[in-house]
Design an enzyme around this catalytic site. Structure first.
Site, PDB file in Angstrom:
ATOM      1  N   GLU A 202      -4.827  -0.914  -1.358  1.00 36.44           N
ATOM      2  CA  GLU A 202      -6.175  -0.916  -0.821  1.00 36.44           C
ATOM      3  C   GLU A 202      -6.882   0.192  -1.522  1.00 36.44           C
ATOM      4  OE1 GLU A 202      -8.592  -0.105   3.603  1.00 36.44           O
ATOM      5  OE2 GLU A 202      -6.237   0.049   3.461  1.00 36.44           O
TER       6      GLU A 202
ATOM      7  N   LYS B 107      -7.724  -4.921   4.821  1.00 35.24           N
ATOM      8  CA  LYS B 107      -6.255  -4.598   5.492  1.00 35.24           C
ATOM      9  C   LYS B 107      -5.371  -5.602   5.063  1.00 35.24           C
ATOM     10  CE  LYS B 107      -8.275  -1.424   7.734  1.00 35.24           C
ATOM     11  NZ  LYS B 107      -8.472  -0.047   7.015  1.00 35.24           N
TER      12      LYS B 107
ATOM     13  N   LYS C 146      -6.636  -4.834  -3.289  1.00 33.77           N
ATOM     14  CA  LYS C 146      -7.391  -5.459  -1.901  1.00 33.77           C
ATOM     15  C   LYS C 146      -8.520  -4.683  -1.495  1.00 33.77           C
ATOM     16  CE  LYS C 146      -3.645  -4.210   1.401  1.00 33.77           C
ATOM     17  NZ  LYS C 146      -4.508  -3.403   2.153  1.00 33.77           N
TER      18      LYS C 146
ATOM     19  N   CYS D 246      -2.220  -2.633   7.718  1.00 37.06           N
ATOM     20  CA  CYS D 246      -2.218  -3.826   6.721  1.00 37.06           C
ATOM     21  C   CYS D 246      -0.954  -4.465   6.703  1.00 37.06           C
ATOM     22  CB  CYS D 246      -2.135  -2.705   5.394  1.00 37.06           C
ATOM     23  SG  CYS D 246      -3.902  -1.809   5.401  1.00 37.06           S
TER      24      CYS D 246
ATOM     25  N   ASP E  93       0.822  -1.328  -0.143  1.00 45.20           N
ATOM     26  CA  ASP E  93       0.067  -0.020  -0.029  1.00 45.20           C
ATOM     27  C   ASP E  93       0.853   1.412   0.074  1.00 45.20           C
ATOM     28  OD1 ASP E  93      -1.980  -1.951   0.181  1.00 45.20           O
ATOM     29  OD2 ASP E  93      -2.706  -1.389   2.143  1.00 45.20           O
TER      30      ASP E  93
ATOM     31  N   VAL F 179       3.335   0.232   4.253  1.00 41.81           N
ATOM     32  CA  VAL F 179       2.336   0.880   5.371  1.00 41.81           C
ATOM     33  C   VAL F 179       0.977   0.438   5.457  1.00 41.81           C
ATOM     34  CG1 VAL F 179       3.827   2.931   5.022  1.00 41.81           C
ATOM     35  CG2 VAL F 179       1.785   2.731   3.807  1.00 41.81           C
ATOM     36  N   THR F 180       0.567   0.692   6.849  1.00 46.23           N
ATOM     37  CA  THR F 180       1.342   0.843   7.965  1.00 46.23           C
ATOM     38  C   THR F 180       1.596  -0.231   8.570  1.00 46.23           C
ATOM     39  OG1 THR F 180      -0.951   1.267   9.174  1.00 46.23           O
ATOM     40  CG2 THR F 180       0.052   3.362   8.028  1.00 46.23           C
TER      41      THR F 180
ATOM     42  N   GLN G 248       8.532 -14.890  21.310  1.00 45.27           N
ATOM     43  CA  GLN G 248       8.355 -16.321  21.416  1.00 45.27           C
ATOM     44  C   GLN G 248       8.780 -17.344  20.125  1.00 45.27           C
ATOM     45  OE1 GLN G 248       4.215 -17.247  23.552  1.00 45.27           O
ATOM     46  NE2 GLN G 248       3.966 -15.291  22.378  1.00 45.27           N
TER      47      GLN G 248
END
Length: 227
Positions: free
Chosen positions: A74, A134, A131, A164, A26, A159-160, A204
C-alpha cells in the site's frame, strides 16, 4: 505434484499448486516497525511482528514448490495523485499519508517506510503489486496477472487482518477465486479483530472462503511430497 488438501474450516480446502499463489499483504515497515504509520496511529506493532517467522515459512514453502508469490504494497505516488483526499483526511492525523515521519513520507512509494520489512523482501521471480487502496484488486493489475497465469486459488497472509487482508479476501471471493486465509500468517493490532475476521470468513459454509493454520498447509504439502 497432485492436488493437495488442507484440513481447513469450514471444510477441507483442495488446490492444485500449479494454479495457486501465495498472496502476502502489505508486510511493510510503515505497518510493522516503530516510527511507521501504524505506530503513529497509536498502535503497538508487536502483534504484527509476531507473525513474521510464520510468513517466512509460508513463502519458503511456496518457493520450494513452485507456487507464484505475490506481495502487495500500500503506497501512493509522491504527488498523491492516486490518494483520494478523503483517505488522506481521514482521522485528522497530525502525521498522515504523505506527511514526513520517522520513516520518511508516510505510505509514499520509494520512501523507507513504504518498503518491505527486511525479513520478507521480495525475491527474484516474485511479483509486487503497488495498491492505492485497502484491497489488492482495486486499481491494480492483480486480476489480470492471476488470470494470465491460470491462478484460481490464493493462500493469503499479511496485515492487517480486518482491513487490507479482509478486503482482499472479499474482493477475491467476488471475482471467483478460492481464497484460504492462513490464519497465523495474518495479524491485527487488535486480537479481537483478527479473531472476528477468521470467523466471518468461514461462517455460513465459507461465506468468504476458508481458514487454516500454517501447520495444516505444511502438512498438505508434506503429504503431497510423500505421495
Amino acid at each position: 505434484m497432485t492436488t493437495l488438501t488442507v484440513a481447513a474450516r469450514p471444510y477441507d480446502y483442495t488446490f492444485d499448486p500449479a494454479h495457486t499463489a501465495v498472496l502476502m499483504i502489505d508486510m511493510q515497515r510503515d505497518f510493522l516497525e516503530p516510527g511507521g504509520f501504524g505506530a503513529l496511529l497509536g498502535n503497538e506493532v508487536a502483534p504484527l511482528r509476531r507473525i513474521v517467522p510464520a510468513c517466512q515459512r509460508l513463502l519458503a514453502l511456496a518457493r520450494a514448490h513452485g507456487l507464484a508469490v505475490i506481495h502487495t504494497q500500500e503506497a501512493h505516488d509522491p504527488l498523491l495523485a492516486d490518494c483520494p483526499p478523503a483517505k488522506k483526511a481521514r482521522g485528522r492525523l497530525a502525521c498522515g499519508i504523505g506527511d514526513p515521519g520517522p520513516l520518511g513520507r508516510v505510505l509514499v512509494a520509494g520512501e523507507p517506510g513504504a518498503g518491505f520489512i527486511p525479513e520478507l523482501l521480495p525475491e527474484p521471480g516474485d511479483i509486487v503489486i503497488r495498491k492505492p487502496g485497502k484491497g489488492a484488486f482495486f486499481a491494480t493489475a492483480l486480476d489480470s496477472i492471476l488470470r494470465h497465469r491460470g491462478i484460481t486459488h490464493l493462500l493469503v497472509g499479511g496485515v492487517t487482518t480486518e482491513v487490507c487482508v479482509q478486503t482482499t479476501l472479499r474482493e477475491a471471493n467476488d471475482r471467483g477465486y478460492e481464497p484460504l486465509l492462513v490464519a497465523d500468517c495474518a495479524a491485527s493490532y487488535f486480537a479481537q479483530f483478527h479473531d472476528a475476521v477468521v470467523e466471518m470468513v468461514v461462517a455460513q459454509g465459507g461465506n468468504v472462503g476458508w481458514a487454516a493454520p500454517l501447520a495444516a498447509v505444511e502438512a498438505a504439502f508434506a503429504a503431497g511430497d510423500d505421495a
